[in-house]
Design a protein around this motif. Sequence first.
Motif, PDB file in Angstrom:
ATOM      1  N   UNK A 185       0.837  -1.204   0.000  1.00  0.00           N
ATOM      2  CA  UNK A 185       0.000   0.000   0.000  1.00  0.00           C
ATOM      3  C   UNK A 185       0.873   1.255   0.000  1.00  0.00           C
ATOM      4  N   UNK A 186       1.942   1.257   0.774  1.00  0.00           N
ATOM      5  CA  UNK A 186       2.839   2.417   0.819  1.00  0.00           C
ATOM      6  C   UNK A 186       3.466   2.675  -0.555  1.00  0.00           C
ATOM      7  N   UNK A 187       3.876   1.613  -1.254  1.00  0.00           N
ATOM      8  CA  UNK A 187       4.442   1.773  -2.603  1.00  0.00           C
ATOM      9  C   UNK A 187       3.387   2.345  -3.549  1.00  0.00           C
ATOM     10  N   UNK A 188       2.163   1.838  -3.477  1.00  0.00           N
ATOM     11  CA  UNK A 188       1.092   2.343  -4.336  1.00  0.00           C
ATOM     12  C   UNK A 188       0.816   3.814  -4.062  1.00  0.00           C
ATOM     13  N   UNK A 189       0.908   4.220  -2.803  1.00  0.00           N
ATOM     14  CA  UNK A 189       0.674   5.632  -2.469  1.00  0.00           C
ATOM     15  C   UNK A 189       1.761   6.520  -3.066  1.00  0.00           C
ATOM     16  N   UNK A 190       3.010   6.101  -2.991  1.00  0.00           N
ATOM     17  CA  UNK A 190       4.108   6.882  -3.568  1.00  0.00           C
ATOM     18  C   UNK A 190       3.964   6.961  -5.082  1.00  0.00           C
ATOM     19  N   UNK A 191       3.649   5.837  -5.712  1.00  0.00           N
ATOM     20  CA  UNK A 191       3.582   5.762  -7.174  1.00  0.00           C
ATOM     21  C   UNK A 191       2.304   6.393  -7.721  1.00  0.00           C
ATOM     22  N   UNK A 192       1.225   6.315  -6.952  1.00  0.00           N
ATOM     23  CA  UNK A 192      -0.030   6.934  -7.385  1.00  0.00           C
ATOM     24  C   UNK A 192      -0.899   6.040  -8.245  1.00  0.00           C
ATOM     25  N   UNK A 193      -0.529   4.780  -8.368  1.00  0.00           N
ATOM     26  CA  UNK A 193      -1.280   3.792  -9.139  1.00  0.00           C
ATOM     27  C   UNK A 193      -1.228   2.471  -8.386  1.00  0.00           C
ATOM     28  N   UNK A 194      -2.267   1.634  -8.533  1.00  0.00           N
ATOM     29  CA  UNK A 194      -2.198   0.305  -7.911  1.00  0.00           C
ATOM     30  C   UNK A 194      -1.212  -0.594  -8.649  1.00  0.00           C
ATOM     31  N   UNK A 195      -0.620  -1.524  -7.922  1.00  0.00           N
ATOM     32  CA  UNK A 195       0.252  -2.504  -8.560  1.00  0.00           C
ATOM     33  C   UNK A 195      -0.565  -3.349  -9.524  1.00  0.00           C
ATOM     34  N   UNK A 196       0.007  -3.717 -10.662  1.00  0.00           N
ATOM     35  CA  UNK A 196      -0.668  -4.680 -11.537  1.00  0.00           C
ATOM     36  C   UNK A 196      -0.962  -5.962 -10.755  1.00  0.00           C
ATOM     37  N   UNK A 197      -2.051  -6.639 -11.102  1.00  0.00           N
ATOM     38  CA  UNK A 197      -2.545  -7.788 -10.338  1.00  0.00           C
ATOM     39  C   UNK A 197      -1.471  -8.849 -10.085  1.00  0.00           C
ATOM     40  N   UNK A 198      -0.756  -9.277 -11.124  1.00  0.00           N
ATOM     41  CA  UNK A 198       0.243 -10.329 -10.955  1.00  0.00           C
ATOM     42  C   UNK A 198       1.365  -9.879 -10.029  1.00  0.00           C
ATOM     43  N   UNK A 199       1.853  -8.665 -10.197  1.00  0.00           N
ATOM     44  CA  UNK A 199       2.945  -8.174  -9.361  1.00  0.00           C
ATOM     45  C   UNK A 199       2.517  -8.108  -7.898  1.00  0.00           C
ATOM     46  N   UNK A 200       1.302  -7.646  -7.651  1.00  0.00           N
ATOM     47  CA  UNK A 200       0.772  -7.596  -6.281  1.00  0.00           C
ATOM     48  C   UNK A 200       0.760  -8.997  -5.675  1.00  0.00           C
ATOM     49  N   UNK A 201       0.263  -9.972  -6.412  1.00  0.00           N
ATOM     50  CA  UNK A 201       0.197 -11.349  -5.891  1.00  0.00           C
ATOM     51  C   UNK A 201       1.594 -11.912  -5.646  1.00  0.00           C
ATOM     52  N   UNK A 202       2.515 -11.668  -6.573  1.00  0.00           N
ATOM     53  CA  UNK A 202       3.875 -12.160  -6.384  1.00  0.00           C
ATOM     54  C   UNK A 202       4.501 -11.562  -5.124  1.00  0.00           C
ATOM     55  N   UNK A 203       4.376 -10.255  -4.946  1.00  0.00           N
ATOM     56  CA  UNK A 203       4.939  -9.611  -3.754  1.00  0.00           C
ATOM     57  C   UNK A 203       4.294 -10.141  -2.469  1.00  0.00           C
ATOM     58  N   UNK A 204       2.983 -10.292  -2.461  1.00  0.00           N
ATOM     59  CA  UNK A 204       2.280 -10.678  -1.239  1.00  0.00           C
ATOM     60  C   UNK A 204       2.284 -12.179  -0.959  1.00  0.00           C
TER      61      UNK A 204
END
Length: 147
Positions: free
Chosen positions: A20-39
């Motif tokens: 969530x912190x990365x998304x706030x800095x970037x201003x866009x949500x992570x792409x679905x696959x990248x979010x799943x890989x990270x989490x």
Amino acid sequence: MRSVARAGTLPPPATPEAVVAAEEVIGFPLPHLLRRLYLEVANGGFGPDEGVLGVSGGAAQGNFADIAELYQDGPDPSGRIPAGLVLIYDWGCTIWSLVDFRDPAGAMWCSHEGECWPQGVNLAEWLTGTLARTLTVETLLQSQPTS
């Protein structure tokens, strides 16, 4: 050269708060696959060679701690890289692969010497191609449009 992380060498998955912190800095949500890989898999380190950058607390690459740190001063001071394109993998020699956070599929781009162009693949295809070694730094540079 490492293509797939050896068992036990990946960092643990990212925390939801780091994503969530990365998304706030970037201003866009992570792409679905990248979010799943990270989490669900690891906070970076997966993919070709040293692996992709993580979010805060994850895999670094050289002097770069995480994707939000690279992005926080703006996507590109020269204005050549559109907002929403996030540096994710350093090939060396100022060649970067970027993920388009504006696209839920994570379209991939390349940046080299101030130029930026789409790769015509999404993150899943990029990961598959880099791990199979059909997508290399040489193929990225060959796809660079001529001015």
